[in-house]
Design a protein around this motif. Structure first.
Motif: not given
Length: 153
Positions: A117-141
């Protein structure tokens, strides 16, 4: 965005994802007690393919930018931890230890998200689904571990 750089990062993603073929869920995973909110099996390859395309896109947008060292370091760390989780969970059947890997992965993805995000808005936004998915995966684990402590190797 350099298309060749994109494909290099995508290859790294699919290299990490290949651990799923080496350590498939199989009968053991099917026998585990899982919470009702566990996504159906078809969601996992769709989610991971989408995430891998997005994070390869993100990395290819920032890799050549001045000041991208932290973004690339976090990107490298998250893909290494991503590759590690599957062998720990499915290969070794170590549900608790997989939680530790996932916690580190979550931190690495958070670091990658913020540094991109600090370098490029689109690059930062592209990581949001991953962060959400890993959050769900952590809760599932955690939930699967709590329900199946006797199923660990």
């Amino acid at each position: 965005m350099d298309i060749l750089v994109f494909f290099i990062f995508l290859a790294a993603c699919f290299g990490a994802g290949a651990t799923g073929a080496l350590f498939p869920p199989g009968e053991w995973y099917e026998s585990l007690d899982k919470p009702a909110w566990t996504p159906p099996d078809w969601v996992f390859p769709v989610a991971w393919t989408t995430i891998y395309l997005l994070i390869a896109f993100a990395a290819s947008r920032v890799a050549s930018l001045d000041g991208s060292a932290y973004a690339m370091a976090f990107w490298s760390l998250q893909i290494a931890l991503n590759a590690l989780w599957t062998p720990v969970f499915f290969g070794l059947k170590r549900l608790r230890e997989a939680i530790y890997v996932l916690a580190l992965l979550w931190l690495a993805v958070l670091g990658a998200t913020l540094s991109h995000f600090q370098l490029d808005l689109w690059a930062g936004l592209a990581f949001i689904p991953y962060l959400l998915w890993v959050t769900v995966a952590g809760a599932l684990n955690v939930s699967v571990w709590q329900r199946n402590r006797s199923s660990e190797a």
